[in-house]
Scaffold this motif. Structure first.
Motif, mmCIF file in Angstrom:
data_model
loop_
_atom_site.group_PDB
_atom_site.id
_atom_site.type_symbol
_atom_site.label_atom_id
_atom_site.label_comp_id
_atom_site.label_asym_id
_atom_site.label_seq_id
_atom_site.Cartn_x
_atom_site.Cartn_y
_atom_site.Cartn_z
ATOM 1 N N MET A 1 -7.884 -4.230 19.011
ATOM 2 C CA MET A 1 -7.848 -3.846 20.185
ATOM 3 C C MET A 1 -6.581 -4.596 20.553
ATOM 4 N N LEU A 2 -5.788 -6.184 20.321
ATOM 5 C CA LEU A 2 -4.968 -6.462 20.581
ATOM 6 C C LEU A 2 -3.530 -5.793 20.212
ATOM 7 N N ASP A 3 -3.781 -5.629 18.567
ATOM 8 C CA ASP A 3 -2.380 -4.539 18.116
ATOM 9 C C ASP A 3 -2.397 -3.626 19.429
ATOM 10 N N ARG A 4 -2.969 -2.550 19.832
ATOM 11 C CA ARG A 4 -2.520 -2.086 20.794
ATOM 12 C C ARG A 4 -2.002 -2.383 21.838
ATOM 13 N N GLY A 5 -2.359 -3.676 22.248
ATOM 14 C CA GLY A 5 -1.762 -4.036 23.406
ATOM 15 C C GLY A 5 -0.432 -4.290 23.322
ATOM 16 N N VAL A 6 0.267 -4.809 21.415
ATOM 17 C CA VAL A 6 1.172 -4.833 20.977
ATOM 18 C C VAL A 6 1.923 -3.794 21.602
ATOM 19 N N ARG A 7 1.331 -2.930 21.111
ATOM 20 C CA ARG A 7 2.513 -1.579 20.748
ATOM 21 C C ARG A 7 2.859 -0.948 22.113
ATOM 22 N N ARG A 8 1.512 -1.187 23.354
ATOM 23 C CA ARG A 8 1.810 -0.877 24.426
ATOM 24 C C ARG A 8 3.047 -1.677 25.167
ATOM 25 N N GLY A 9 3.307 -2.630 24.793
ATOM 26 C CA GLY A 9 4.131 -3.760 25.450
ATOM 27 C C GLY A 9 3.300 -4.476 26.354
ATOM 28 N N GLU A 10 2.318 -4.420 26.107
ATOM 29 C CA GLU A 10 1.672 -5.736 26.585
ATOM 30 C C GLU A 10 1.181 -7.490 26.536
ATOM 31 N N LEU A 11 1.490 -7.149 25.173
ATOM 32 C CA LEU A 11 1.158 -8.323 24.379
ATOM 33 C C LEU A 11 2.851 -8.837 23.734
ATOM 34 N N ALA A 12 2.762 -9.577 23.330
ATOM 35 C CA ALA A 12 3.794 -10.531 22.485
ATOM 36 C C ALA A 12 3.104 -10.173 21.289
ATOM 37 N N ALA A 13 4.068 -9.714 20.184
ATOM 38 C CA ALA A 13 3.593 -9.589 18.146
ATOM 39 C C ALA A 13 3.248 -10.962 18.543
ATOM 40 N N ASP A 14 3.910 -12.222 18.479
ATOM 41 C CA ASP A 14 3.922 -13.007 18.090
ATOM 42 C C ASP A 14 2.744 -13.885 18.965
ATOM 43 N N CYS A 15 2.364 -13.591 19.874
ATOM 44 C CA CYS A 15 1.119 -14.221 20.318
ATOM 45 C C CYS A 15 0.881 -15.504 19.908
ATOM 46 N N PRO A 16 0.772 -17.088 20.140
ATOM 47 C CA PRO A 16 0.042 -18.335 19.411
ATOM 48 C C PRO A 16 -1.430 -17.600 19.723
ATOM 49 N N ALA A 17 -1.723 -16.770 20.721
ATOM 50 C CA ALA A 17 -2.977 -17.165 21.602
ATOM 51 C C ALA A 17 -4.097 -15.790 20.288
ATOM 52 N N ALA A 18 -3.401 -15.098 20.069
ATOM 53 C CA ALA A 18 -4.156 -13.959 19.897
ATOM 54 C C ALA A 18 -4.776 -14.638 18.720
ATOM 55 N N PRO A 19 -4.638 -15.212 17.395
ATOM 56 C CA PRO A 19 -6.117 -15.050 16.906
ATOM 57 C C PRO A 19 -6.985 -15.769 17.111
ATOM 58 N N PHE A 20 -6.828 -16.032 18.601
ATOM 59 C CA PHE A 20 -7.738 -17.436 18.964
ATOM 60 C C PHE A 20 -8.906 -16.669 19.847
ATOM 61 N N VAL A 21 -8.255 -15.722 20.012
ATOM 62 C CA VAL A 21 -9.474 -13.785 21.182
ATOM 63 C C VAL A 21 -10.918 -13.988 20.938
ATOM 64 N N PRO A 22 -11.051 -14.022 19.663
ATOM 65 C CA PRO A 22 -12.595 -14.100 18.300
ATOM 66 C C PRO A 22 -12.973 -15.034 19.318
#
Length: 197
Positions: free
Chosen positions: A139-160
């Protein structure tokens, strides 16, 4: 099961309908008796199965319970794709809300059982947590591909952790379950700002 053993692949001898009936019976028995009192004998009796069939399909009670929990979830992160990351996260938590309210006491009891039973914890992680975490990553990868989320967002691993926290913390802190309105506010006020959105 040995500490480093993976649950064995199930042999698919049961029909999908029969497997669903079996899983529903396991959940019913968990609600009635709790994990500690649940036995393979009771499951076999309730489902009119032989214990040999149950053990042939699953390694034992921990794997069967985890498989039943995974199967009885009406929605997973893999099922959600609204077209935006904000929409995906809000929809996932909205859908999760209905099942978490229904199964809150069951999941709290299983949480305690997992602390005492490493095989149950291992099976739950393998069959429930890891697939859901992978779906959240997609889901986060789709956000990266759509340009919504930075690929290196430090908070992404903590979404779960944030998603689980939203569901688990409110009953402890406020004495109320996490309802749909609360979860929508949580996504907008906590998760999205953490992701830089």
């Amino acid at each position: 099961m040995a500490p480093d053993a993976e649950p064995k692949a199930r042999r698919s001898r049961l029909t999908e309908e029969r497997e669903r009936e079996l899983y529903e019976a396991v959940i019913e028995l968990l609600r009635e008796a709790g994990y500690d009192a649940l036995t393979m004998d009771a499951i076999a009796a309730r489902t009119h199965s032989s214990k040999a069939t149950l053990y042939r399909q699953w390694n034992g009670k921990p794997e069967l319970v985890a498989a039943a929990l995974r199967s009885c979830r009406p929605i997973t992160a893999a099922d959600v794709d609204t077209g935006t990351l904000r929409g995906d996260l809000r929809e996932l938590l909205r859908l999760r809300c209905a099942t978490s309210l229904r199964d809150a006491s069951l999941m709290r009891a299983l949480g305690q059982a997992m602390h005492k039973d490493p095989d149950l914890l291992r099976a739950f992680r393998t069959l429930v947590v890891e697939p859901e975490t992978a779906a959240l990553a997609a889901m986060l990868d789709r956000g990266v591909r759509r340009g919504e989320l930075a690929a290196d967002c430090p908070a992404a691993p903590f979404v779960p952790h944030m998603v689980l926290g939203a569901l688990a913390a409110r009953p402890l802190l406020e004495g109320a379950e996490a309802d749909a309105e609360y979860l929508a506010r949580y996504v907008d006020a906590v998760v999205l700002p953490a992701l830089g959105l």
